[in-house]
Design an enzyme around this catalytic site. Structure first.
Site, PDB file in Angstrom:
ATOM      1  N   GLY A  28       0.805  -1.214   0.000  1.00 51.72           N
ATOM      2  CA  GLY A  28       0.000   0.000   0.000  1.00 51.72           C
ATOM      3  C   GLY A  28       0.837   1.262   0.000  1.00 51.72           C
ATOM      4  CG  ASP A  29       0.134   3.916   2.180  1.00 49.84           C
ATOM      5  OD1 ASP A  29      -0.995   4.311   1.824  1.00 49.84           O
ATOM      6  OD2 ASP A  29       0.372   3.404   3.284  1.00 49.84           O
ATOM      7  CE  LYS A  32      -3.068   1.883  -3.820  1.00 49.10           C
ATOM      8  NZ  LYS A  32      -2.056   1.822  -2.773  1.00 49.10           N
ATOM      9  CE  LYS A  34       3.730  11.822  -9.503  1.00 44.34           C
ATOM     10  NZ  LYS A  34       5.170  11.898  -9.277  1.00 44.34           N
ATOM     11  N   GLY A  56      -5.973   5.703   1.723  1.00 42.99           N
ATOM     12  CA  GLY A  56      -5.643   7.120   1.783  1.00 42.99           C
ATOM     13  C   GLY A  56      -4.878   7.438   0.519  1.00 42.99           C
ATOM     14  CG  HIS A  57      -5.992   6.315  -2.833  1.00 38.65           C
ATOM     15  ND1 HIS A  57      -6.765   5.621  -3.725  1.00 38.65           N
ATOM     16  CD2 HIS A  57      -5.398   5.387  -2.054  1.00 38.65           C
ATOM     17  CE1 HIS A  57      -6.639   4.315  -3.485  1.00 38.65           C
ATOM     18  NE2 HIS A  57      -5.827   4.150  -2.468  1.00 38.65           N
ATOM     19  CB  THR A  58      -1.637  11.731  -1.253  1.00 39.02           C
ATOM     20  OG1 THR A  58      -1.748  10.978  -0.046  1.00 39.02           O
ATOM     21  CG2 THR A  58      -1.370  13.194  -0.939  1.00 39.02           C
ATOM     22  NE  ARG A 158     -24.831 -16.501   2.040  1.00 39.87           N
ATOM     23  CZ  ARG A 158     -24.819 -17.825   2.028  1.00 39.87           C
ATOM     24  NH1 ARG A 158     -25.329 -18.453   1.000  1.00 39.87           N
ATOM     25  NH2 ARG A 158     -24.311 -18.493   3.028  1.00 39.87           N
ATOM     26  CD  GLN A 238      -7.248  -1.260   0.932  1.00 41.35           C
ATOM     27  OE1 GLN A 238      -8.085  -1.812   0.246  1.00 41.35           O
ATOM     28  NE2 GLN A 238      -7.452  -0.059   1.413  1.00 41.35           N
ATOM     29  N   GLY A 316      -2.407   8.186  10.534  1.00 40.57           N
ATOM     30  CA  GLY A 316      -1.276   8.954  11.058  1.00 40.57           C
ATOM     31  C   GLY A 316      -0.146   8.088  11.597  1.00 40.57           C
ATOM     32  NE  ARG A 319       2.129   5.340   4.712  1.00 45.52           N
ATOM     33  CZ  ARG A 319       1.958   6.368   3.869  1.00 45.52           C
ATOM     34  NH1 ARG A 319       2.986   6.884   3.233  1.00 45.52           N
ATOM     35  NH2 ARG A 319       0.754   6.857   3.654  1.00 45.52           N
ATOM     36  CE  LYS A 345       7.077   8.875  -1.157  1.00 44.31           C
ATOM     37  NZ  LYS A 345       6.180   8.813   0.039  1.00 44.31           N
TER      38      LYS A 345
HETATM   39  P1  GDP Z   1      -1.508   5.550  -2.464  1.00 44.96           P
HETATM   40  O1  GDP Z   1      -2.271   5.092  -1.264  1.00 44.96           O
HETATM   41  O2  GDP Z   1      -0.852   4.426  -3.191  1.00 44.96           O
HETATM   42  O3  GDP Z   1      -2.304   6.425  -3.388  1.00 44.96           O
HETATM   43  O4  GDP Z   1      -0.301   6.446  -1.917  1.00 44.96           O
HETATM   44  P2  GDP Z   1      -0.380   7.548  -0.730  1.00 44.96           P
HETATM   45  O5  GDP Z   1      -1.038   8.756  -1.282  1.00 44.96           O
HETATM   46  O6  GDP Z   1      -0.922   6.963   0.518  1.00 44.96           O
HETATM   47  O7  GDP Z   1       1.155   7.771  -0.428  1.00 44.96           O
HETATM   48  C1  GDP Z   1       2.045   8.205  -1.391  1.00 44.96           C
HETATM   49  C2  GDP Z   1       2.703   9.508  -0.909  1.00 44.96           C
HETATM   50  O8  GDP Z   1       3.849   9.768  -1.666  1.00 44.96           O
HETATM   51  C3  GDP Z   1       1.823  10.715  -1.053  1.00 44.96           C
HETATM   52  O9  GDP Z   1       2.116  11.635  -0.039  1.00 44.96           O
HETATM   53  C4  GDP Z   1       2.230  11.296  -2.416  1.00 44.96           C
HETATM   54  O10 GDP Z   1       2.012  12.686  -2.528  1.00 44.96           O
HETATM   55  C5  GDP Z   1       3.699  10.993  -2.406  1.00 44.96           C
HETATM   56  N1  GDP Z   1       4.305  10.715  -3.722  1.00 44.96           N
HETATM   57  C6  GDP Z   1       3.781  10.058  -4.782  1.00 44.96           C
HETATM   58  N2  GDP Z   1       4.698   9.930  -5.762  1.00 44.96           N
HETATM   59  C7  GDP Z   1       5.834  10.519  -5.309  1.00 44.96           C
HETATM   60  C8  GDP Z   1       7.141  10.688  -5.842  1.00 44.96           C
HETATM   61  O11 GDP Z   1       7.464  10.251  -6.943  1.00 44.96           O
HETATM   62  N3  GDP Z   1       8.057  11.335  -5.046  1.00 44.96           N
HETATM   63  C9  GDP Z   1       7.741  11.813  -3.801  1.00 44.96           C
HETATM   64  N4  GDP Z   1       8.679  12.427  -3.094  1.00 44.96           N
HETATM   65  N5  GDP Z   1       6.518  11.666  -3.274  1.00 44.96           N
HETATM   66  C10 GDP Z   1       5.581  11.023  -4.007  1.00 44.96           C
HETATM   67  P1  IMO Z   2      -3.912   2.552   0.350  1.00 44.40           P
HETATM   68  O1  IMO Z   2      -5.036   2.357  -0.634  1.00 44.40           O
HETATM   69  C1  IMO Z   2      -1.505   0.805   3.542  1.00 44.40           C
HETATM   70  C2  IMO Z   2      -3.478  -2.153   6.113  1.00 44.40           C
HETATM   71  C3  IMO Z   2      -3.675  -1.831   7.570  1.00 44.40           C
HETATM   72  C4  IMO Z   2      -3.553  -3.219   8.172  1.00 44.40           C
HETATM   73  C5  IMO Z   2      -4.257  -4.087   7.128  1.00 44.40           C
HETATM   74  C6  IMO Z   2      -5.699  -4.407   7.446  1.00 44.40           C
HETATM   75  O2  IMO Z   2      -3.780   3.951   0.821  1.00 44.40           O
HETATM   76  O3  IMO Z   2      -2.653   1.960  -0.167  1.00 44.40           O
HETATM   77  P2  IMO Z   2      -7.948  -2.999   7.313  1.00 44.40           P
HETATM   78  O4  IMO Z   2      -8.358  -1.733   8.024  1.00 44.40           O
HETATM   79  O5  IMO Z   2      -7.954  -2.878   5.831  1.00 44.40           O
HETATM   80  O6  IMO Z   2      -8.678  -4.207   7.802  1.00 44.40           O
HETATM   81  O7  IMO Z   2      -6.391  -3.217   7.763  1.00 44.40           O
HETATM   82  O8  IMO Z   2      -4.179  -3.371   5.913  1.00 44.40           O
HETATM   83  N1  IMO Z   2      -4.032  -1.160   5.146  1.00 44.40           N
HETATM   84  C7  IMO Z   2      -3.288  -0.328   4.424  1.00 44.40           C
HETATM   85  N2  IMO Z   2      -1.958  -0.104   4.427  1.00 44.40           N
HETATM   86  N3  IMO Z   2      -2.289   1.451   2.654  1.00 44.40           N
HETATM   87  C8  IMO Z   2      -3.625   1.224   2.605  1.00 44.40           C
HETATM   88  O9  IMO Z   2      -4.416   1.735   1.652  1.00 44.40           O
HETATM   89  C9  IMO Z   2      -4.179   0.332   3.554  1.00 44.40           C
HETATM   90  N4  IMO Z   2      -5.434  -0.106   3.817  1.00 44.40           N
HETATM   91  C10 IMO Z   2      -5.319  -1.022   4.776  1.00 44.40           C
HETATM   92  O10 IMO Z   2      -2.661  -0.966   8.040  1.00 44.40           O
HETATM   93  O11 IMO Z   2      -2.210  -3.611   8.224  1.00 44.40           O
HETATM   94 MG    MG Z   3      -2.328   5.401   0.842  1.00 42.32          MG
END
Ligand code: GDP
Ligand code: IMO
Ligand code: MG
Length: 438
Positions: A28-29, A32, A34, A56-58, A158, A238, A316, A319, A345
């Site tokens: 995750g994170d 995606k 972006k 959490g999609h930024t 169900r 995820q 918050g 990671r 990144k």
């Molecule tokens: P997602 O859940 O996969 O959409 O990713 P998140 O938004 O949770 O986390 C990605 C973080 O990295 C966010 O704060 C983005 O703004 C940041 N980000 C994305 N691509 C880049 C990159 O190429 N470089 C840097 N420095 N930050 C990035």
């Molecule tokens: P994005 O879409 C990172 C993790 C939780 C936990 C496990 C199960 O932003 O990448 P849940 O609440 O889904 O039952 O938790 O999955 N988790 C994530 N980790 N990015 C996420 O979403 C996540 N969504 C759930 O931290 O380990």
């Molecule tokens: Mg995220």
């Protein structure tokens, strides 16, 4: 925007319609959102297919930063219809908070459609999530406590309530009350926080009335659009290693983030998917518990947290961080049938004197190239690293591959060598246009 259109037109090579899945290849994170924001410029629909507000999609646009939990990351274009697909579990208080926040910042959400087949999350799902985590003690999963798992349990049992049911408010109200009574018993049995049934029922009747205009038959909406020749983007939440089947079970989420989940979670068929973009961070992070072979628990791990700002958008939480692991990426390539990888990144590694990549595992001294099928085996692996000299210069904002330092290019080439697929994009900063597109 011009750059974003180039991304798609290059890869579609003249196809008259296309369905692209964007999927996380780690835990995750990966960034995606972006990539989705970038690709969305040349798509007319962006549909979420699983998960819920655990995501959490930024998206960073100019000096504005948006953190989305439920709204598809294509919402920033007025040419895009954002769709919450049938595979998503929907928390209405969060959805409306997000809609209000976007609207207050001048982003229209009027085009949003929510699948009539998607399931609703209720406060008891959150109470059950919290009570189960507390009961697990040291072996807790570290969930986001958003009620995601319990909502999917009710779906599979169900016993869920679906979005389409809000269109008949009388029967919806009766059903919510009936479920609330049963759920309150269940919650108190497992020592969870109790809730006021009348309050929940009246809150959800109001939410239901507000949701009604967004409810749609999104399955046919997607097929009709595709048959008209439109380009559709399917947004995973995820990631592969949080997948309930293919991830590090039980340290996973309760849905199928892998590309196959995109068919289940939207109603498009597997043969309708043309392109699968796997998103990989140039290092690895994980929130919550579970094995993590390339984890760094030293100063270098802290440095990745600091420079990469690795704190959860939703909870918050700090990671966990570690080196890039291509054993994972190879497995992600297989289970998602990835056509390409976007490596994000890269710039975060700019000040590292050495950059390591895990290219294999050792178990009892024996080299293993396939991802282990149980967490017990995964916990025994010893990572085998390839070490690169750090490039020690800024890559921030670079958009041409040839402008990247040699060793940064080498890192990209290792990913291509180990996965056998191209790295089509390289992230060089959070901003929309900080991306190498090849
Ligand atoms: P997602 O859940 O996969 O959409 O990713 P998140 O938004 O949770 O986390 C990605 C973080 O990295 C966010 O704060 C983005 O703004 C940041 N980000 C994305 N691509 C880049 C990159 O190429 N470089 C840097 N420095 N930050 C990035
Ligand atoms: P994005 O879409 C990172 C993790 C939780 C936990 C496990 C199960 O932003 O990448 P849940 O609440 O889904 O039952 O938790 O999955 N988790 C994530 N980790 N990015 C996420 O979403 C996540 N969504 C759930 O931290 O380990
Ligand atoms: Mg995220």
């Amino acid at each position: 925007l011009a750059r974003a259109s180039t991304v798609t037109s290059r890869s579609e090579r003249g196809a008259c319609m296309s369905v692209t899945v964007v999927v996380g290849t780690q835990w995750g994170d990966e960034g995606k959102a972006k990539v989705i924001d970038l690709l969305a410029a040349s798509h007319t629909i962006v549909a979420r297919y699983q998960g819920g507000h655990n995501a959490g999609h930024t998206v960073v646009i100019g000096d504005q930063k948006y953190a989305l939990q439920l709204t598809p990351s294509g919402v920033f274009y007025d040419t895009v219809t954002p769709v919450i697909g049938n595979g998503v579990v929907v928390d209405l208080p969060t959805l409306f908070k997000e809609i209000d926040s976007l609207e207050s910042r001048g982003i229209s959400t009027a085009r949003l459609k929510v699948s009539s087949l998607a399931h609703l999350i209720f406060p008891w799902h959150q109470a059950i999530d919290a009570a189960l985590e507390a009961a697990r003690g040291d072996s807790k999963i570290g969930t986001t406590l958003k009620g995601i798992g319990p909502a999917y349990v009710d779906k599979v049992k169900r016993a869920g309530i679906r979005v389409g049911e809000v269109l008949n408010i009388t029967s919806f109200e009766a059903k919510v009350r009936e479920r609330a009574v049963a759920a309150r018993r269940e919650v108190s049995d497992i020592g969870g926080d109790t809730f006021d049934i009348d309050q929940v029922v009246s809150d959800f009747v109001a939410y239901a009335q507000r949701l009604a205009p967004y409810v749609a038959d999104t399955v046919n909406l997607l097929h009709d659009a595709r048959e008209r020749g439109e380009h559709i983007l399917l947004e995973g939440a995820q990631a592969t290693f949080l997948d309930v089947d293919h991830g590090t079970y039980p340290y996973v989420t309760s849905s199928n983030p892998i590309a196959g989940g995109a068919a289940v979670g939207t109603g498009l068929g597997p043969r309708h998917i043309d392109r699968v973009v796997g998103i990989a961070k140039a290092y690895t992070t994980r929130v919550g518990m579970g094995p993590f072979p390339s984890e760094l628990t030293d100063d270098l791990g802290d440095k990745l947290v600091d420079i990469g700002r690795e704190f959860g958008t939703v909870t918050g939480r700090r990671r966990r961080t570690g080196w890039l692991d291509t054993v994972m990426l190879r497995h992600a390539m297989r289970v998602n049938s990835l056509t390409e990888i976007a490596l994000t990144k890269l710039d975060v590694l700019d000040t590292f004197e050495e950059v390591k990549v895990c290219v294999a595992y050792k178990i009892n001294g024996e080299i293993v190239r396939n991802y282990p099928d149980t967490v017990e085996r995964l916990a025994q692996v010893e990572p085998v690293y390839e070490t690169l000299a750090g490039w020690m210069s800024s890559t921030e904002g670079i958009t041409e591959f040839s402008q990247l330092p040699r060793t940064a290019q080498d890192l990209v080439k290792i990913v291509e060598r180990e996965t056998g697929i191209p790295v089509s994009m390289v992230g060089t900063g959070p901003a929309r246009d900080s991306m190498v597109v090849r």
